[in-house]
Each structure stands twice: as C-alpha cells, then as structure tokens.
Scaffold this active site. Structure first.
Site, PDB file in Angstrom:
ATOM      1  CB  THR A  38      -0.942   0.027   1.222  1.00  0.00           C
ATOM      2  OG1 THR A  38      -1.659  -1.196   1.300  1.00  0.00           O
ATOM      3  CG2 THR A  38      -1.920   1.179   1.176  1.00  0.00           C
ATOM      4  N   GLY A  77      -5.181  -4.399   6.872  1.00  0.00           N
ATOM      5  CA  GLY A  77      -6.330  -3.531   6.746  1.00  0.00           C
ATOM      6  C   GLY A  77      -7.517  -3.920   7.601  1.00  0.00           C
TER       7      GLY A  77
HETATM    8  N1  GLY Z   1      -3.732  -1.957   4.143  1.00  0.00           N
HETATM    9  C1  GLY Z   1      -4.060  -2.456   2.884  1.00  0.00           C
HETATM   10  C2  GLY Z   1      -4.927  -3.632   2.920  1.00  0.00           C
HETATM   11  O1  GLY Z   1      -5.018  -4.327   3.938  1.00  0.00           O
HETATM   12  O2  GLY Z   1      -5.530  -3.905   1.924  1.00  0.00           O
END
Ligand code: GLY
Length: 305
Positions: free
Chosen positions: A163, A217
């Site tokens: 990310t 995430g």
């Molecule tokens: N932080 C990015 C994801 O978990 O998709």
C-alpha cells in the site's frame, strides 16, 4: 508546505512536491505522487503489477480526501485500470457519492477516459502461481476448490510492505491525503481492505491533521485507525501522542501482539510529520518540505502493542 509518503512513495514524492512548488493544490500533489507508484510495475502492492486475488485477478482499492471540506472519494475492487486514485478523485468530484466499487468503478474509469489494460504482470503472475501451487497442494485448483478454505491457508508475502500513502499540505495551508493498494495478495475475490474506507485507512481534516495507514487492513477497519489519529489531535494530543494512541488501540482487538501489523504516517495542521510502526525497527517513510532539494528518508517510531 510539506509532502509525506510511505517509503514506497519515493518514486512519486518529488513529483508531488513539484506540484506544490508550482502553486498546485495538496489534492493535485497527492494524486500526482500516487499515480507514479501505481505506474511502478516493481511495486507488487499498488496499481499495475500488483499481486492478484485468489483467482489471479488484480483488484485495486484507493481513497482520496481533502481537508478543507472533508470531501472524499474512494474505489474498491477496481479491475482493469491502474490509476485507482484518479478514479477515486472522480468519485469525489463527479458523483454525489463517496464509495464506488467493482463494475461501477471500472465504468467510471472508462467514462473519464482512462485506458483499460490487464494489470497482472508476468512477474506478479509467477509469484501468484508459485504461492498457490504450495497452498493448493492436494486441494485442487482455484476453479474447483472452495476458495474460503484456500483463503484461510493463503499468506501474503508483502503484507508488511504493501500500500502507498501520501499526505500533503499546500501553500494555502490545505491538507489532502491519498491511499492506493492492490490489497492483500491472494485475497478472497471482492475483499475490500481499509484503503477505500474513509476513517480506516485514510482521514484528513484541515483543522487538526491527516493520517493514512498501511498494514493489515482488517485491523484498521475495526479500529478506524486513521480517524483515531485525527480525533486525538482534535482532542489536543500531540502528533506523536496521537499516533501512539492509535497503535495502542489496536492492542485491544484480541489479536496476538506479534500479529498486529500496522504502520501509519501523519501530518498535523502545523505541518509537523510523524511515522509509526508496530513492527520492526528500520521501517521508514519519506518526506519533503520547504528548502529541501529532494526528499529525505525518516525512521518510523516503533510502537510495540
Ligand atoms: N492496508 C491495505 C490492505 O489491507 O488492503
């Protein structure tokens, strides 16, 4: 003026700075910087060349937010267009919505003139095939196995690094933030992470500051980690204190501390910047401010949880 990014934003941060230096907005700066990361085929966690889901399909998530108004636009599960951040901005500026997912996001990408392409590079395909070959031993293929079973077995080789985050403050003092990702490698099709959810992976408010996350995430979705930082700033916490509090909040999710993987970058209303990680020392972020001829790499503070 300042621009801050996660370490993999190094390919775009000077371009983002040039936008600010030329009198451009923070919103334009974070979009420009993010686009260059989305174009980078060597970054397998963002845009073109990103690792695919279990079925071998690249699905992108992104969000953009402006601090003056708290307008925001996000896309989830976008297929076939690398510039997810630009589609997110189109959601914010052209639609009466905040979040558009899947086929609607791809439709909007086409409507704003983006070129459709296959985002799965040979390198990403090879890693996906190699990863699943071991995972699926004795299970069958992705076509005939229950994907929910595979999802519980699959691992993400770059969860720790994935990310991209950008935050900028322009000459008028306005903040903007952007996040883009291909998400968790080998994710279940349709899985959305924190990146397209305002408050989870991204939050921005001119009055207090902005924060953006990389990492696992599902944790920031549950804790609204980016919003947590800005809420602490609003309550009077220092930038360092606000970031630490958001990390400590993750310790209450019932996850073994060794598995809590989160990193964030943040900028306060005064242009101060800070980066934290729950994991290893040696993690960094990049930033550039007035009087600097290029970006600098800064260490992230480790916040054990
Ligand atoms: N932080 C990015 C994801 O978990 O998709």
């Amino acid at each position: 003026m300042i621009v801050v990014a996660s370490a993999n934003g190094d390919v775009g941060i000077d371009a983002a700075w040039e936008v600010l230096a030329g009198g451009g907005s923070a919103l334009d700066a974070v979009e420009a910087g993010t686009r260059l990361v989305e174009d980078n085929p060597l970054d397998h966690t963002v845009g073109y060349g990103g690792y695919p889901n279990l079925l071998g399909e690249v699905e992108l998530d992104a969000s953009i937010m402006e601090g003056a108004t708290r307008r925001a636009g996000t896309v989830g599960g976008l297929r076939g267009y690398r510039a997810a951040i630009t589609v997110a901005r189109a959601v914010m500026e052209r639609l009466p919505h905040v979040l558009v997912a899947g086929e609607g996001a791809a439709r909007l990408a086409a409507e704003i003139g983006l070129v459709a392409e296959d985002l799965l590079t040979d390198a990403a395909r090879a890693t996906w095939e190699a990863g699943l070959a071991g995972t699926l031993a004795g299970e069958g293929t992705t076509a005939d196995v229950m994907l929910s079973r595979v999802a519980s077995l699959a691992t993400d080789p770059e969860r720790a690094a994935g990310t991209v985050n950008f935050i900028a403050q322009d000459g008028a003092g306005h903040l903007a933030s952007a996040v883009s990702t291909s998400g968790w490698a080998w994710k279940y099709p349709g899985r959305l992470g924190d990146s397209p959810v305002i408050g989870a992976g991204n939050y921005c408010d001119d009055r207090y500051g902005a924060a953006a996350c990389t990492g696992w995430g599902e944790l920031s979705l549950r804790a609204l980690t980016a919003r947590s930082v800005v809420a602490s700033l609003a309550a009077g916490a220092s930038l360092v204190g606000a970031c630490a509090a958001a990390m400590h909040d993750l310790a209450t999710l019932g996850i073994p501390s060794a598995d809590v993987l989160m990193h964030l970058v943040a900028v306060d209303a005064g242009g101060g910047h800070h980066g934290v990680t729950t994991r290893s020392s040696g993690a960094t972020y990049v930033w550039r401010g007035d009087g600097m001829s290029s970006y600098e790499v800064a260490p992230r503070t480790v916040v054990p949880v």
